[in-house]
Scaffold this active site. Structure first.
Site, PDB file in Angstrom:
ATOM      1  N   ARG A  33       3.607  26.752 -38.004  1.00  0.00           N
ATOM      2  CA  ARG A  33       4.127  27.156 -36.902  1.00  0.00           C
ATOM      3  C   ARG A  33       4.886  28.879 -37.633  1.00  0.00           C
ATOM      4  O   ARG A  33       5.657  28.648 -38.132  1.00  0.00           O
ATOM      5  CB  ARG A  33       5.024  27.035 -36.047  1.00  0.00           C
ATOM      6  N   GLY A  62      -4.116  49.870 -35.095  1.00  0.00           N
ATOM      7  CA  GLY A  62      -4.969  50.749 -34.522  1.00  0.00           C
ATOM      8  C   GLY A  62      -6.581  49.602 -34.182  1.00  0.00           C
ATOM      9  O   GLY A  62      -7.530  50.665 -34.292  1.00  0.00           O
ATOM     10  N   CYS A 119      -0.356  31.323 -35.815  1.00  0.00           N
ATOM     11  CA  CYS A 119      -0.248  30.395 -36.897  1.00  0.00           C
ATOM     12  C   CYS A 119      -1.404  29.440 -37.897  1.00  0.00           C
ATOM     13  O   CYS A 119      -1.916  30.311 -38.517  1.00  0.00           O
ATOM     14  CB  CYS A 119       0.184  28.773 -35.791  1.00  0.00           C
TER      15      CYS A 119
END
Length: 600
Positions: free
Chosen positions: A50, A362, A2
């Site tokens: 949000r 990663g 958010c």
């Protein structure tokens, strides 16, 4: 994931109109809903955008409060161990109204105070308003996965997930911090706690901030420290433990109520994530980006891993120029950031967002398992291979090892090869003259402990404090959130980071071998060519974004030259010599000045 922001004004009410504009400048971070709450006769404001990931219902809206409205929260990120903490808190008598991870922060604060920061595992930037104590608390995750900025002028404090959330208020001066400009040109990033603007600060990773409504300045303090050790378990045990920890981290980070996927490059790190995702039986959406006619493109390796583990694989192979992309991204990055990998990261995020709302990445694997090329170079500088008999007969000798590790690290990670003493030649107006004598390695020197460490441990420690949060995590956060995509990083799991940092580096670092502990986990699980290929960084071919014609067009008649900030003869010489790294650094800076139009 958010966007959060807030403002406290001790002397006058916060302007709701301005605060709403500040909040809405972060809409890309949370397009699903927006909310604001005001306290203390509008002198305290909290805002939230949000991006709903867990519990998609209205119960997950923020700002969020406890039962009696005495503790309020705005939160950006994910708490991966929230179910365990929720069970513990329910056992203490706390009642939950949602299924979100966010709510455990409210009840955790009620139960444990600031010690809740020691209990949570995740990526986060959070703000708590304690209405009983009339106190604001900010906190940022341990390694800086999520950003948090603040500005304090003596009577008002602002905070936000991005700088634009603060400088949208016209009362906040957009005054350039020229020392930060000098630092950016040296290191490709603005070192915390400074930002590109005077007076606006980054809350450092692993720190919290407390601010009393009644009186006093903000107080910041660390709550976590990554400590190196020299434990020496046998090889089999170390491989098994690291593998188990990474697998647990991946499984923990697969929790979501929305579609989820993984960025797949075909390197060790992303391949390990796919391997562990597959072990859970989950359906896997993988995403890769590549480039036509470029030998360093790894999309074919990504496809090979995807086929091995049966993922639903999406691949984008680009051939068009990206010359306009840096200008577009200057808005999302807020301050100059060097390097070029943010370009393909943004494009990959944009494509992935068409299919999923969350992606695993990663990032962090090289820090955890000592996999960067500069690790190998530094180790070799301190422990050079022995000179053979023929070499000795020919008079060959190894140079002495470096005596200044901070300087050696800077030399091996330096991007532009500028020195502070060079910068006044490039910039007019005397803006950078004050930094002529600044230590070229100061940003690294401040994080080295007094006790001696091995070159590998020293490099990892500096990675965690500088390159990781300032470059790599910033790149991923802004590129993904510009596309309203949440990116999670399982390698940066606290137990895994602490475990490998406590090991003697001889356990996980083998000269000439890439990420020994991770490689051993992958053996027999991924195609052999994945294990045997040389390490490559995630980037794009320069021909697509760094063309002489475009760079010259932007810089020669650009803002920096016209305003007398950049020396025209110096620029001409760089163009003649085609010093592409320095030119790219100036190109990024040019776009930042044009986009944000700061005052000098």
């Amino acid at each position: 994931m958010c966007g959060i922001l807030g403002q406290i004004n001790r002397q006058a009410p916060v302007s709701r109109e301005v605060f709403t504009a500040m909040r809405d400048s972060l809409n890309h971070r949370g397009p699903d809903s927006a909310g604001s709450e005001y306290f203390q006769e509008d002198r305290v404001a909290l805002g939230h955008l949000r991006l709903s990931i867990i519990d998609l219902s209205e119960d997950g809206r923020q700002p969020m409060t406890n039962e009696d409205g005495t503790v309020w929260l705005v939160f950006n990120g994910e708490i991966y161990n929230f179910k365990t903490l929720r069970n513990e808190l329910e056992g203490l008598g706390h009642t939950f109204r949602s299924q979100t991870d966010s709510e455990v922060l409210i009840h955790g604060y009620e139960a444990w105070g600031l010690d809740v920061l020691q209990k949570i595992e995740g990526m986060y930037a959070l703000a708590l308003w304690d209405d009983n104590q009339k106190e604001l608390i900010l906190a940022r995750d341990r390694v800086g996965i999520k950003p948090l900025f603040y500005y304090y002028n003596g009577q008002q404090i602002y905070f936000a997930s991005e700088l634009k959330g603060i400088v949208t208020d016209p009362q906040v001066p957009r005054k350039v911090d020229w020392e930060s400009v000098a630092d950016y040109l040296m290191y490709r990033f603005v070192p915390q706690p400074r930002t590109i603007y005077q007076g606006i600060r980054k809350l450092p990773p692993g720190h919290y901030l407390r601010f009393s409504f009644a009186q006093g300045d903000p107080i910041t303090a660390p709550y976590w420290e990554l400590k190196p050790g020299i434990d020496q378990p046998d090889n089999t045990e170390a491989i098994r433990t690291a593998n188990s920890m990474l697998q647990a981290s991946v499984q923990e980070q697969l929790v979501a109520d929305v579609p989820l996927g993984v960025f797949l490059s075909g390197g060790y790190d992303s391949s390990a994530l796919v391997m562990h995702m597959a072990s859970t039986g989950a359906d896997i959406n993988s995403f890769a980006i590549g480039f036509e006619n470029w030998g360093s493109s790894e999309h074919k390796f990504a496809k090979s891993v995807a086929e091995t583990f049966g993922t639903s694989h999406q691949e984008w192979v680009l051939q068009d120029e990206m010359t306009g992309l840096a200008k577009e991204l200057a808005y999302y990055y807020d301050e100059p950031l060097g390097g070029s990998s943010f370009l393909p990261t943004y494009l990959l995020s944009r494509q992935a967002r068409k299919h999923v709302k969350v992606a695993l990445s990663g990032d962090g694997g090289d820090e955890v398992f000592a996999g960067y090329r500069w690790h190998h170079r530094l180790h070799k500088a301190y422990f050079p291979p022995k000179v053979g008999l023929m070499g000795k007969l020919r008079g060959r000798t190894n140079p002495p090892p470096p005596t200044d590790f901070a300087k050696a690290y800077h030399t091996n990670t330096s991007w532009t090869k500028w020195r502070y003493s060079d910068l006044p030649k490039a910039f007019g107006g005397g803006h950078l003259n004050a930094y002529l004598d600044k230590d070229d390695a100061w940003v690294y020197r401040r994080f080295l402990p007094n006790e001696p460490l091995s070159p590998i441990k020293s490099a990892q420690l500096l990675d965690y404090h500088t390159m990781l949060p300032e470059v790599f995590l910033t790149k991923v956060d802004r590129a993904s959130m510009a596309n309203s995509l949440e990116v999670r990083v399982p390698f940066l799991n606290t137990p895994l980071m602490e475990y490998t940092m406590q090991l003697s580096d001889e356990v996980y670092y083998k000269p000439g071998v890439t990420k020994h502990l991770l490689r051993e986990q992958l053996k027999g699980k991924v195609p052999k060519d994945i294990l045997d290929k040389p390490k490559k960084g995630f980037s794009a071919p320069k021909r697509l974004f760094l063309t002489p014609e475009h760079i010259q067009e932007v810089l020669k008649d650009g803002f920096l030259v016209k305003e007398g900030l950049l020396s025209s003869p110096y620029l001409t010489q760089l163009l003649t010599d085609w010093d592409d790294q320095k030119l790219w650094a100036l190109y990024i800076l040019e776009h930042w000045f044009n986009t944000w139009q700061p005052t000098e």
